[in-house]
Design a protein around this motif. Structure first.
Motif, PDB file in Angstrom:
ATOM      1  N   ILE A  29    -103.040 -13.057 102.048  1.00 20.68           N
ATOM      2  CA  ILE A  29    -103.447 -14.440 101.818  1.00 20.68           C
ATOM      3  C   ILE A  29    -103.353 -15.213 103.130  1.00 20.68           C
ATOM      4  O   ILE A  29    -102.533 -14.897 103.986  1.00 20.68           O
ATOM      5  N   LYS A  30    -104.204 -16.209 103.268  1.00 21.84           N
ATOM      6  CA  LYS A  30    -104.149 -17.071 104.454  1.00 21.84           C
ATOM      7  C   LYS A  30    -103.026 -18.090 104.309  1.00 21.84           C
ATOM      8  O   LYS A  30    -102.292 -18.362 105.240  1.00 21.84           O
ATOM      9  N   LYS A  31    -102.943 -18.668 103.096  1.00 22.73           N
ATOM     10  CA  LYS A  31    -101.881 -19.640 102.823  1.00 22.73           C
ATOM     11  C   LYS A  31    -101.560 -19.615 101.337  1.00 22.73           C
ATOM     12  O   LYS A  31    -102.394 -19.232 100.506  1.00 22.73           O
ATOM     13  N   LEU A  32    -100.355 -20.017 101.019  1.00 25.13           N
ATOM     14  CA  LEU A  32     -99.869 -19.945  99.647  1.00 25.13           C
ATOM     15  C   LEU A  32    -100.695 -20.808  98.698  1.00 25.13           C
ATOM     16  O   LEU A  32    -100.899 -20.441  97.540  1.00 25.13           O
ATOM     17  N   SER A  33    -101.222 -21.919  99.171  1.00 23.02           N
ATOM     18  CA  SER A  33    -102.017 -22.798  98.313  1.00 23.02           C
ATOM     19  C   SER A  33    -103.351 -22.176  97.906  1.00 23.02           C
ATOM     20  O   SER A  33    -104.028 -22.695  97.013  1.00 23.02           O
ATOM     21  N   ASP A  34    -103.730 -21.052  98.510  1.00 28.18           N
ATOM     22  CA  ASP A  34    -104.972 -20.364  98.141  1.00 28.18           C
ATOM     23  C   ASP A  34    -104.842 -19.568  96.840  1.00 28.18           C
ATOM     24  O   ASP A  34    -105.842 -19.086  96.312  1.00 28.18           O
ATOM     25  N   GLU A  59     -93.721 -22.755 106.518  1.00 29.23           N
ATOM     26  CA  GLU A  59     -93.479 -23.462 105.252  1.00 29.23           C
ATOM     27  C   GLU A  59     -93.781 -22.576 104.050  1.00 29.23           C
ATOM     28  O   GLU A  59     -93.025 -22.568 103.072  1.00 29.23           O
ATOM     29  N   ASP A  60     -94.881 -21.831 104.106  1.00 28.02           N
ATOM     30  CA  ASP A  60     -95.226 -20.910 103.018  1.00 28.02           C
ATOM     31  C   ASP A  60     -94.156 -19.831 102.866  1.00 28.02           C
ATOM     32  O   ASP A  60     -93.815 -19.441 101.750  1.00 28.02           O
ATOM     33  N   VAL A  87     -82.745 -13.576 108.242  1.00 23.77           N
ATOM     34  CA  VAL A  87     -84.012 -14.025 107.667  1.00 23.77           C
ATOM     35  C   VAL A  87     -84.310 -15.440 108.151  1.00 23.77           C
ATOM     36  O   VAL A  87     -85.442 -15.751 108.534  1.00 23.77           O
ATOM     37  N   ASP A  88     -83.304 -16.302 108.164  1.00 25.65           N
ATOM     38  CA  ASP A  88     -83.505 -17.687 108.619  1.00 25.65           C
ATOM     39  C   ASP A  88     -83.996 -17.738 110.056  1.00 25.65           C
ATOM     40  O   ASP A  88     -84.917 -18.498 110.372  1.00 25.65           O
ATOM     41  N   ASP A  89     -83.377 -16.948 110.935  1.00 32.27           N
ATOM     42  CA  ASP A  89     -83.822 -16.918 112.335  1.00 32.27           C
ATOM     43  C   ASP A  89     -85.267 -16.441 112.432  1.00 32.27           C
ATOM     44  O   ASP A  89     -86.060 -16.994 113.192  1.00 32.27           O
ATOM     45  N   PHE A  90     -85.590 -15.400 111.670  1.00 32.72           N
ATOM     46  CA  PHE A  90     -86.948 -14.868 111.678  1.00 32.72           C
ATOM     47  C   PHE A  90     -87.952 -15.941 111.253  1.00 32.72           C
ATOM     48  O   PHE A  90     -88.986 -16.134 111.895  1.00 32.72           O
ATOM     49  N   ILE A  91     -87.643 -16.654 110.189  1.00 31.62           N
ATOM     50  CA  ILE A  91     -88.532 -17.709 109.690  1.00 31.62           C
ATOM     51  C   ILE A  91     -88.701 -18.812 110.728  1.00 31.62           C
ATOM     52  O   ILE A  91     -89.812 -19.292 110.962  1.00 31.62           O
ATOM     53  N   GLN A  92     -87.616 -19.221 111.347  1.00 30.33           N
ATOM     54  CA  GLN A  92     -87.687 -20.311 112.332  1.00 30.33           C
ATOM     55  C   GLN A  92     -88.502 -19.923 113.569  1.00 30.33           C
ATOM     56  O   GLN A  92     -89.006 -20.795 114.275  1.00 30.33           O
ATOM     57  N   GLU A  93     -88.649 -18.629 113.820  1.00 33.50           N
ATOM     58  CA  GLU A  93     -89.417 -18.162 114.974  1.00 33.50           C
ATOM     59  C   GLU A  93     -90.919 -18.047 114.694  1.00 33.50           C
ATOM     60  O   GLU A  93     -91.695 -17.768 115.608  1.00 33.50           O
ATOM     61  N   ILE A  94     -91.340 -18.284 113.464  1.00 35.59           N
ATOM     62  CA  ILE A  94     -92.766 -18.221 113.131  1.00 35.59           C
ATOM     63  C   ILE A  94     -93.441 -19.423 113.791  1.00 35.59           C
ATOM     64  O   ILE A  94     -93.115 -20.564 113.470  1.00 35.59           O
ATOM     65  N   PRO A  95     -94.396 -19.186 114.707  1.00 34.57           N
ATOM     66  CA  PRO A  95     -94.996 -20.303 115.436  1.00 34.57           C
ATOM     67  C   PRO A  95     -95.908 -21.199 114.593  1.00 34.57           C
ATOM     68  O   PRO A  95     -95.996 -22.397 114.839  1.00 34.57           O
ATOM     69  N   ASP A  96     -96.558 -20.634 113.583  1.00 37.19           N
ATOM     70  CA  ASP A  96     -97.491 -21.386 112.751  1.00 37.19           C
ATOM     71  C   ASP A  96     -96.712 -22.164 111.678  1.00 37.19           C
ATOM     72  O   ASP A  96     -96.044 -21.568 110.838  1.00 37.19           O
TER      73      ASP A  96
END
Length: 142
Positions: A111-116, A27-28, A13-22
């Motif tokens: 959702i676009k972002k968690l703050s929404d 962070e979300d 899961v950590d590797d997958f998250i670190q590969e997210i380009p945005d």
């Protein structure tokens, strides 16, 4: 009957998250992992190639279709973050009205972002979903 093609796997899961380009989605995703792990009391695991799931249950529909799925989960896709936290039950719709800015899919919330969204209502949706699933289907414990 076709077999499910998506299962839990040993991908990191950590590797997958670190590969997210945005950066925002990354962070979300980290915040969603903490939130969903806290609510579900389950560790995050990769379900297929792009879904982070928490817990597992076995389902069998009247049609004969059966399989395993996460209790709750999410997928940080390019266009939006897909949240798998909603049962579709009418009595849970009132929580959606207070959730914030999102789009509804057939089986998920985009959702676009968690703050929404209002995370307090997201927590309630997750709790209600877990309660419904564990009442209707067989929860699988590791």
């Amino acid at each position: 009957m076709t077999a499910n093609k998506t299962f839990y796997n040993e991908k990191s899961v950590d590797d997958f998250i670190q590969e997210i380009p945005d950066t925002q989605k990354r962070e979300d995703s980290i915040q969603l992992i903490q939130l969903m792990q806290s609510v579900s009391k389950e560790a995050p695991k990769m379900f297929g190639g792009s879904i982070i799931g928490f817990g597992q249950y076995y389902y069998k529909y009247p049609s004969g279709h059966e399989g395993y799925a996460p209790l709750i989960g999410f997928s940080p896709r390019k266009a939006a973050i897909s949240l798998y936290v909603y049962t579709g039950l009418e009595e849970h719709r009132s929580f959606l009205e207070q959730l914030g800015r999102f789009k509804m899919g057939k089986a998920c919330i985009y959702i676009k972002k968690l703050s929404d969204i209002n995370t307090a209502y997201l927590i309630v949706l997750m709790q209600q979903t877990i309660q419904f699933i564990t009442t209707k289907y067989t929860r699988i414990k590791d």
